[in-house]
Design a protein around this motif. Structure first.
Motif, PDB file in Angstrom:
ATOM      1  N   ASN A 189       0.361  -0.937   0.034  1.00 28.66           N
ATOM      2  CA  ASN A 189      -0.007   0.135   0.322  1.00 28.66           C
ATOM      3  C   ASN A 189       1.058   1.119   0.210  1.00 28.66           C
ATOM      4  N   ASN A 190       0.742   2.576  -0.194  1.00 32.87           N
ATOM      5  CA  ASN A 190       0.782   3.457  -0.569  1.00 32.87           C
ATOM      6  C   ASN A 190       0.667   3.999   0.805  1.00 32.87           C
ATOM      7  N   LEU A 191       2.101   5.077   1.083  1.00 33.48           N
ATOM      8  CA  LEU A 191       2.224   5.388   2.906  1.00 33.48           C
ATOM      9  C   LEU A 191       1.635   6.815   3.335  1.00 33.48           C
ATOM     10  N   ASN A 192      -0.243   6.659   2.186  1.00 29.73           N
ATOM     11  CA  ASN A 192      -0.402   8.437   2.119  1.00 29.73           C
ATOM     12  C   ASN A 192      -1.736   7.468   2.318  1.00 29.73           C
ATOM     13  N   ILE A 193      -2.099   6.356   2.449  1.00 27.55           N
ATOM     14  CA  ILE A 193      -2.972   5.713   3.317  1.00 27.55           C
ATOM     15  C   ILE A 193      -2.596   5.964   4.900  1.00 27.55           C
ATOM     16  N   PHE A 194      -1.527   6.351   5.901  1.00 25.14           N
ATOM     17  CA  PHE A 194      -0.686   6.209   7.009  1.00 25.14           C
ATOM     18  C   PHE A 194      -1.198   8.130   7.319  1.00 25.14           C
ATOM     19  N   GLY A 195      -1.260   8.163   6.133  1.00 26.34           N
ATOM     20  CA  GLY A 195      -1.149   9.761   6.355  1.00 26.34           C
ATOM     21  C   GLY A 195       0.033  10.643   5.768  1.00 26.34           C
ATOM     22  N   ILE A 196       1.084  10.694   5.434  1.00 28.15           N
ATOM     23  CA  ILE A 196       2.407  10.527   5.075  1.00 28.15           C
ATOM     24  C   ILE A 196       2.146  10.990   4.129  1.00 28.15           C
ATOM     25  N   THR A 197       2.159  11.600   3.786  1.00 30.97           N
ATOM     26  CA  THR A 197       2.553  12.236   1.947  1.00 30.97           C
ATOM     27  C   THR A 197       4.022  11.665   1.933  1.00 30.97           C
ATOM     28  N   ALA A 198       4.113  10.630   0.792  1.00 30.03           N
ATOM     29  CA  ALA A 198       4.983  10.171  -0.350  1.00 30.03           C
ATOM     30  C   ALA A 198       4.844   9.439  -1.653  1.00 30.03           C
ATOM     31  N   PRO A 199       5.168  10.471  -2.098  1.00 28.86           N
ATOM     32  CA  PRO A 199       5.135  10.286  -3.725  1.00 28.86           C
ATOM     33  C   PRO A 199       5.635   9.076  -4.053  1.00 28.86           C
ATOM     34  N   GLY A 200       5.212   7.774  -4.202  1.00 30.76           N
ATOM     35  CA  GLY A 200       6.142   6.308  -4.897  1.00 30.76           C
ATOM     36  C   GLY A 200       6.467   5.575  -3.584  1.00 30.76           C
ATOM     37  N   TRP A 201       6.421   6.320  -2.812  1.00 34.25           N
ATOM     38  CA  TRP A 201       6.672   5.360  -1.240  1.00 34.25           C
ATOM     39  C   TRP A 201       5.264   4.631  -0.471  1.00 34.25           C
ATOM     40  N   PHE A 202       6.065   3.012  -0.760  1.00 29.10           N
ATOM     41  CA  PHE A 202       5.263   2.084  -0.726  1.00 29.10           C
ATOM     42  C   PHE A 202       5.182   1.447   0.407  1.00 29.10           C
ATOM     43  N   TRP A 203       4.469   0.611   1.293  1.00 28.52           N
ATOM     44  CA  TRP A 203       4.625  -0.550   2.356  1.00 28.52           C
ATOM     45  C   TRP A 203       4.489  -1.506   2.410  1.00 28.52           C
ATOM     46  N   LYS A 204       5.568  -3.408   2.137  1.00 31.44           N
ATOM     47  CA  LYS A 204       4.898  -4.103   1.734  1.00 31.44           C
ATOM     48  C   LYS A 204       5.337  -5.409   3.102  1.00 31.44           C
ATOM     49  N   THR A 205       4.148  -6.121   3.275  1.00 37.03           N
ATOM     50  CA  THR A 205       4.389  -7.199   3.958  1.00 37.03           C
ATOM     51  C   THR A 205       3.589  -8.356   3.338  1.00 37.03           C
ATOM     52  N   GLU A 206       4.638  -9.410   3.591  1.00 36.18           N
ATOM     53  CA  GLU A 206       4.654 -10.365   2.836  1.00 36.18           C
ATOM     54  C   GLU A 206       5.175 -12.347   3.538  1.00 36.18           C
ATOM     55  N   TYR A 207       3.864 -13.413   3.100  1.00 43.95           N
ATOM     56  CA  TYR A 207       4.567 -14.419   4.132  1.00 43.95           C
ATOM     57  C   TYR A 207       4.638 -15.660   2.754  1.00 43.95           C
ATOM     58  N   ARG A 208       5.518 -16.148   3.194  1.00 40.15           N
ATOM     59  CA  ARG A 208       5.985 -16.791   1.881  1.00 40.15           C
ATOM     60  C   ARG A 208       6.691 -18.442   2.297  1.00 40.15           C
ATOM     61  N   SER A 209       6.487 -19.249   1.959  1.00 45.06           N
ATOM     62  CA  SER A 209       6.665 -20.611   2.267  1.00 45.06           C
ATOM     63  C   SER A 209       7.904 -21.509   1.146  1.00 45.06           C
ATOM     64  N   ALA A 210       8.841 -21.725   0.976  1.00 45.98           N
ATOM     65  CA  ALA A 210       9.751 -22.430   0.074  1.00 45.98           C
ATOM     66  C   ALA A 210       9.967 -23.341   0.435  1.00 45.98           C
ATOM     67  N   PHE A 211       9.961 -24.218  -0.700  1.00 44.46           N
ATOM     68  CA  PHE A 211      10.260 -25.429  -0.172  1.00 44.46           C
ATOM     69  C   PHE A 211      11.603 -26.153  -0.890  1.00 44.46           C
ATOM     70  N   TYR A 212      12.926 -27.220  -0.661  1.00 44.16           N
ATOM     71  CA  TYR A 212      13.967 -27.246  -1.040  1.00 44.16           C
ATOM     72  C   TYR A 212      14.329 -28.882  -1.163  1.00 44.16           C
ATOM     73  N   ASP A 213      14.518 -29.203  -2.280  1.00 46.07           N
ATOM     74  CA  ASP A 213      14.563 -30.422  -2.660  1.00 46.07           C
ATOM     75  C   ASP A 213      15.772 -31.506  -1.332  1.00 46.07           C
ATOM     76  N   ARG A 214      15.332 -32.670  -1.478  1.00 43.87           N
ATOM     77  CA  ARG A 214      15.751 -33.582  -0.309  1.00 43.87           C
ATOM     78  C   ARG A 214      17.135 -33.818  -0.638  1.00 43.87           C
ATOM     79  N   LYS A 215      18.127 -33.625   0.493  1.00 44.28           N
ATOM     80  CA  LYS A 215      19.915 -33.758   0.528  1.00 44.28           C
ATOM     81  C   LYS A 215      20.234 -35.171   1.328  1.00 44.28           C
ATOM     82  N   SER A 216      21.310 -35.618   1.351  1.00 42.57           N
ATOM     83  CA  SER A 216      22.209 -36.338   2.258  1.00 42.57           C
ATOM     84  C   SER A 216      23.282 -35.714   2.093  1.00 42.57           C
ATOM     85  N   VAL A 217      23.223 -35.289   3.566  1.00 42.93           N
ATOM     86  CA  VAL A 217      24.609 -34.747   4.084  1.00 42.93           C
ATOM     87  C   VAL A 217      25.648 -36.123   4.924  1.00 42.93           C
TER      88      VAL A 217
END
Length: 263
Positions: free
Chosen positions: A192-220
């Motif tokens: 979302n643009n920072l303007n929704i927080f009452g901050i005048t900042a053209p071009g500046w945004f705030w991002k919150t993200e969840y990610r789930s990563a799966f990696y191949d099996r490995k023998s160590v």
């Protein structure tokens, strides 16, 4: 003088009704409504931030070479923090939908446990850095708020680990080497643009993200510290990492031409 007064009175008598009708005939004009700002999400952006993550692995012990299982799979876990930087490009295909491509890197210390119950050993392994390249599809819940999902390809570097006795906590003189693994990820978030927080900042945004990563099996391989020769047992496991991050985003084109004006 009387004639002048009579003349003025006559003029007034004839013009008063016309003046009143003219005043009554003027239509009421409503003030124009303020024009809502138009936004265009098409363009390049960069971002940087940080967050926390969880580390999980289903692992078992097996013989080196023949890969004969010596234990059943056990779930091991851990947690930690990381920083992230990245860039991307979005296309706003219509007033409500945005698609894009992106790439990012993560660096930090998300630690997880390795266990060899056959020997009674334990160690701590660290996810030191990772990268991802993918696509995202977003829906504009408001002109300056984007809700999105993403997916793509990912790679990660895991550190080596030194084993300790599970009961005494003393080093046992064995270790594993570091390694790289590749896999895939899925996730989603809100930007979302920072303007929704009452901050005048053209071009500046705030991002919150969840990610789930799966990696191949490995023998160590388990290795002796002095000779670096195999102990005769391996740890066989996969890696599953979940992260939540928050980042500051800068969009280079924000405030560009609205949809339908030839962008």
């Amino acid at each position: 003088m009387k004639k002048i007064a009579l003349a003025l009175a006559a003029v007034a008598a004839f013009t008063a009704p016309a003046l009143a009708a003219d005043i009554a005939a003027r239509p009421y004009t409503k003030a124009p409504a303020p024009v809502a700002p138009t936004y265009n999400w098409t363009g390049f952006y960069i971002f940087g931030g940080g967050g926390g993550g969880l580390w999980a692995a289903d692992q078992h012990v097996q013989t080196t070479g023949a890969a004969i299982p010596l234990t059943i799979d056990q779930r091991q876990g851990g947690s930690g923090w990381f920083g992230t930087v990245g860039l991307g490009y979005d296309w706003q295909v219509n007033p409500t939908w945005v698609v894009g491509v992106f790439g990012d890197g993560q660096f930090g210390s998300i630690r997880g446990t390795l266990q060899d119950p056959v020997a009674g050993w334990t160690a701590t392994q660290k996810l030191e850095d990772s990268w991802a390249a993918g696509v995202r599809v977003g829906y504009l819940v408001a002109p300056n708020v984007l809700s999105y999902v993403n997916a793509g390809y990912s790679g990660a570097h895991f550190s080596g680990a030194s084993f300790f006795d599970t009961f005494s906590g003393l080093p046992v003189g064995t270790h594993t080497n570091s390694y790289n693994r590749n896999g895939w990820f899925v996730g989603g978030g809100v930007e979302n643009n920072l303007n929704i927080f009452g901050i005048t900042a053209p071009g500046w945004f705030w991002k919150t993200e969840y990610r789930s990563a799966f990696y191949d099996r490995k023998s160590v391989n388990e290795l002796f510290d002095v000779t670096n020769l195999p102990v005769g047992r391996d740890l066989r496991f996969n890696n599953w990492n979940q992260t939540i991050s928050t980042s500051l985003v800068y969009r280079f084109n924000w405030g560009g031409a609205p949809i339908g004006t030839g962008y």
